[in-house]
Write a protein that holds these residues in place. Structure first.
Motif, PDB file in Angstrom:
ATOM      1  N   PRO A  69       0.846  -1.204   0.000  1.00  0.00           N
ATOM      2  CA  PRO A  69       0.000   0.000   0.000  1.00  0.00           C
ATOM      3  C   PRO A  69       0.879   1.251   0.000  1.00  0.00           C
ATOM      4  O   PRO A  69       2.040   1.205   0.424  1.00  0.00           O
ATOM      5  N   PHE A  70       0.330   2.359  -0.480  1.00  0.00           N
ATOM      6  CA  PHE A  70       1.070   3.613  -0.397  1.00  0.00           C
ATOM      7  C   PHE A  70       1.173   4.026   1.073  1.00  0.00           C
ATOM      8  O   PHE A  70       0.257   3.793   1.862  1.00  0.00           O
ATOM      9  N   PRO A  71       2.291   4.635   1.460  1.00  0.00           N
ATOM     10  CA  PRO A  71       2.497   4.962   2.874  1.00  0.00           C
ATOM     11  C   PRO A  71       1.470   5.940   3.443  1.00  0.00           C
ATOM     12  O   PRO A  71       1.208   5.914   4.640  1.00  0.00           O
ATOM     13  N   ASP A  72       0.877   6.763   2.598  1.00  0.00           N
ATOM     14  CA  ASP A  72      -0.165   7.671   3.092  1.00  0.00           C
ATOM     15  C   ASP A  72      -1.472   6.937   3.367  1.00  0.00           C
ATOM     16  O   ASP A  72      -2.324   7.439   4.083  1.00  0.00           O
ATOM     17  N   VAL A  73      -1.629   5.738   2.794  1.00  0.00           N
ATOM     18  CA  VAL A  73      -2.839   4.934   2.992  1.00  0.00           C
ATOM     19  C   VAL A  73      -2.673   4.008   4.193  1.00  0.00           C
ATOM     20  O   VAL A  73      -3.494   3.988   5.101  1.00  0.00           O
ATOM     21  N   SER A  74      -1.610   3.213   4.189  1.00  0.00           N
ATOM     22  CA  SER A  74      -1.311   2.272   5.272  1.00  0.00           C
ATOM     23  C   SER A  74       0.203   2.198   5.446  1.00  0.00           C
ATOM     24  O   SER A  74       0.881   1.424   4.770  1.00  0.00           O
ATOM     25  N   PRO A  75       0.755   3.012   6.333  1.00  0.00           N
ATOM     26  CA  PRO A  75       2.213   3.021   6.490  1.00  0.00           C
ATOM     27  C   PRO A  75       2.735   1.728   7.101  1.00  0.00           C
ATOM     28  O   PRO A  75       2.144   1.177   8.016  1.00  0.00           O
ATOM     29  N   LEU A  76       3.838   1.251   6.562  1.00  0.00           N
ATOM     30  CA  LEU A  76       4.577   0.121   7.126  1.00  0.00           C
ATOM     31  C   LEU A  76       5.811   0.732   7.801  1.00  0.00           C
ATOM     32  O   LEU A  76       6.902   0.736   7.255  1.00  0.00           O
ATOM     33  N   GLN A  77       5.611   1.274   8.970  1.00  0.00           N
ATOM     34  CA  GLN A  77       6.652   2.041   9.632  1.00  0.00           C
ATOM     35  C   GLN A  77       7.550   1.130  10.454  1.00  0.00           C
ATOM     36  O   GLN A  77       7.090   0.444  11.355  1.00  0.00           O
ATOM     37  N   ALA A  78       8.824   1.115  10.129  1.00  0.00           N
ATOM     38  CA  ALA A  78       9.785   0.253  10.817  1.00  0.00           C
ATOM     39  C   ALA A  78      10.264   0.847  12.133  1.00  0.00           C
ATOM     40  O   ALA A  78      10.806   0.135  12.967  1.00  0.00           O
ATOM     41  N   LEU A  79      10.094   2.127  12.307  1.00  0.00           N
ATOM     42  CA  LEU A  79      10.629   2.818  13.478  1.00  0.00           C
ATOM     43  C   LEU A  79       9.518   3.391  14.338  1.00  0.00           C
ATOM     44  O   LEU A  79       8.529   3.905  13.818  1.00  0.00           O
ATOM     45  N   GLN A  80       9.704   3.350  15.644  1.00  0.00           N
ATOM     46  CA  GLN A  80       8.703   3.927  16.535  1.00  0.00           C
ATOM     47  C   GLN A  80       8.694   5.447  16.447  1.00  0.00           C
ATOM     48  O   GLN A  80       7.655   6.068  16.561  1.00  0.00           O
ATOM     49  N   ARG A  81       9.868   6.044  16.240  1.00  0.00           N
ATOM     50  CA  ARG A  81       9.964   7.506  16.150  1.00  0.00           C
ATOM     51  C   ARG A  81      10.834   7.865  14.953  1.00  0.00           C
ATOM     52  O   ARG A  81      11.989   8.243  15.102  1.00  0.00           O
ATOM     53  N   PRO A  82      10.275   7.767  13.743  1.00  0.00           N
ATOM     54  CA  PRO A  82      11.084   7.979  12.541  1.00  0.00           C
ATOM     55  C   PRO A  82      11.680   9.378  12.446  1.00  0.00           C
ATOM     56  O   PRO A  82      12.720   9.560  11.814  1.00  0.00           O
ATOM     57  N   GLU A  83      11.081  10.340  13.105  1.00  0.00           N
ATOM     58  CA  GLU A  83      11.615  11.704  13.030  1.00  0.00           C
ATOM     59  C   GLU A  83      13.001  11.813  13.654  1.00  0.00           C
ATOM     60  O   GLU A  83      13.758  12.744  13.371  1.00  0.00           O
ATOM     61  N   LEU A  84      13.377  10.833  14.483  1.00  0.00           N
ATOM     62  CA  LEU A  84      14.693  10.858  15.114  1.00  0.00           C
ATOM     63  C   LEU A  84      15.803  10.313  14.233  1.00  0.00           C
ATOM     64  O   LEU A  84      16.922  10.800  14.275  1.00  0.00           O
TER      65      LEU A  84
END
Length: 130
Positions: A69-84
């Motif tokens: 899926p596109f990340p704006d639809v269903s993100p597959l986020q590997a990191l708890q705090r990606p901004e870091l």
């Protein structure tokens, strides 16, 4: 917080089922119920582009191919705090972020003082030990 537990992707049911049916990348390990969408994002972000993409960028590329899926639809986020630390967009194309000597040294000190690194290997995989 349970640091030993692996995270679980909260995908809509349609994507959960679709991600089990997508063909996996070549040479990827296989197991029942595997989330092939995630495997493709990991393949694109870590291996194909030598970690020069952020997780978001890797998922966008894989989604363009219909493999996630596109990340704006269903993100597959590997990191708890990606901004870091998800700084793929700041890389210089070598897979290494452009940082100064002071920041690199501070990172080494933090790593040494904070992170335990273990290397696991199968007893039958002796070639890797050479």
């Amino acid at each position: 917080r349970n640091w030993s537990a692996a995270g679980k992707f909260e995908l809509p049911q349609l994507w959960m089922e679709s991600c089990k049916r997508v063909p996996g990348p070549p040479f990827a390990a296989h197991w029942q119920g595997q989330n092939w969408c995630w495997e493709w994002v990991k393949h694109e972000g870590c291996y194909a582009e030598h970690a020069s993409l952020s997780w978001y960028e890797a998922q966008e590329r894989v989604a363009d191919q219909g493999l996630a899926p596109f990340p704006d639809v269903s993100p597959l986020q590997a990191l708890q705090r990606p901004e870091l630390c998800d700084r793929g967009a700041q890389h210089n194309g070598t897979g290494r972020a452009e940082i100064g000597a002071a920041e690199a040294e501070a990172a080494k000190v933090w790593m040494r003082d904070t992170v335990a690194v273990y290397v696991l290997n199968l007893a039958t995989d002796t070639e890797r030990l050479q």
